[in-house]
Design an enzyme around this catalytic site. Structure first.
Site, PDB file in Angstrom:
ATOM      1  N   ASN A 117     -16.315  31.921 -14.303  1.00 53.46           N
ATOM      2  CA  ASN A 117     -16.544  33.010 -13.361  1.00 53.46           C
ATOM      3  C   ASN A 117     -17.947  33.562 -13.554  1.00 53.46           C
ATOM      4  O   ASN A 117     -18.388  33.768 -14.685  1.00 53.46           O
ATOM      5  CB  ASN A 117     -15.519  34.129 -13.589  1.00 53.46           C
TER       6      ASN A 117
ATOM      7  N   SER B 147     -15.429  32.814  -8.132  1.00 54.81           N
ATOM      8  CA  SER B 147     -15.753  34.202  -7.835  1.00 54.81           C
ATOM      9  C   SER B 147     -14.456  34.909  -7.485  1.00 54.81           C
ATOM     10  O   SER B 147     -13.596  34.347  -6.795  1.00 54.81           O
ATOM     11  CB  SER B 147     -16.735  34.293  -6.661  1.00 54.81           C
ATOM     12  N   GLU B 148     -14.292  36.150  -7.977  1.00 54.62           N
ATOM     13  CA  GLU B 148     -12.999  36.816  -7.831  1.00 54.62           C
ATOM     14  C   GLU B 148     -12.642  37.178  -6.397  1.00 54.62           C
ATOM     15  O   GLU B 148     -11.510  37.570  -6.123  1.00 54.62           O
ATOM     16  CB  GLU B 148     -12.896  38.044  -8.740  1.00 54.62           C
ATOM     17  N   ASN B 149     -13.598  37.052  -5.465  1.00 55.68           N
ATOM     18  CA  ASN B 149     -13.229  37.293  -4.070  1.00 55.68           C
ATOM     19  C   ASN B 149     -12.518  36.096  -3.451  1.00 55.68           C
ATOM     20  O   ASN B 149     -12.073  36.164  -2.305  1.00 55.68           O
ATOM     21  CB  ASN B 149     -14.449  37.693  -3.228  1.00 55.68           C
TER      22      ASN B 149
END
Length: 221
Positions: free
Chosen positions: A22, A45-47
């Site tokens: 990440n 990516s956390e989205n």
């Protein structure tokens, strides 16, 4: 070489082949450009995307392809997208091999503060707390000082992101490893002396007899 590029190139050497990594907002996103040739790393990516690459050329941006900070990214062959619930299941479930995050402060005991900027309205903490708690390795990529004020401090004066000790801190001056006894000076940046690092660091450092110059990735965008 630009200080941010030095940091990104050094961090890139920490990423192991075949891992899920990440990248946080800002400086950490530069790391994707400098992965050494022949090494395969899946960036998350956390989205909600796995398999993103460097920013696309001007004019080739896709509004549906951004990182968590809203910056445009490219999608590599095999990339996948999913909702944020699935993304955080990866993080909270311990499936992320490493995370690279920016920092505002790192303390002598290796704790990170990176989500509340003094004097700024806090829109939200993003995924930082989950990432520090859930990723197997936590690598901090940040400049050593801000406007002449050290970001490596004896104790945090900003809210801690998590109680967990981070794995490694890479700055434009040094590579520091938080250990039980404190912050170990592992490497110094090219052309930087130990005396310069000590002068720029508010926290005490554990300094071995030999502190080698940090290697820099030769990967290119």
């Amino acid at each position: 070489m630009d200080p941010k590029e030095i940091i990104a190139r050094r961090v890139a050497l920490e990423l192991r082949d075949g891992t899920l990594v990440n990248l946080g907002i800002g400086l950490p996103t530069l790391v994707a450009q400098y992965v050494p040739a022949g090494r395969t790393v899946a960036f998350q990516s956390e989205n909600g995307i796995i398999g993103f690459g460097a920013p696309p050329p001007e004019g080739m941006e896709d509004v549906n392809l951004t990182d968590a900070g809203g910056a445009f990214v490219s999608a590599l062959p095999g990339a996948v997208s999913f909702d944020s619930a699935m993304s955080f299941a990866f993080i909270r479930g311990g499936h992320v091999d490493a995370t690279v995050l920016g920092g505002l402060q790192v303390s002598s005991d290796g704790r990170l503060a990176n989500w509340m900027v003094p004097g700024k309205m806090v829109a939200g903490m993003g995924g930082a707390m989950d990432l520090v708690a859930g990723a197997r390795r936590v690598i901090i990529a940040m400049q050593h000082a801000s406007r002449g004020v050290s970001k490596i401090v004896p104790a945090l004066t900003l809210p801690a992101t998590a109680d967990r000790r981070v794995s490694l801190v890479v700055t434009d001056l040094a590579v520091l490893e938080p250990i039980q006894a404190g912050l170990l000076l592992r490497e110094r940046a090219p052309g930087v002396s130990i005396a310069e690092i000590v002068a720029a660091t508010e926290a005490s450092l554990i300094i071995p007899e030999d502190v080698p110059e940090m290697p820099i990735s030769n990967g290119s965008p």
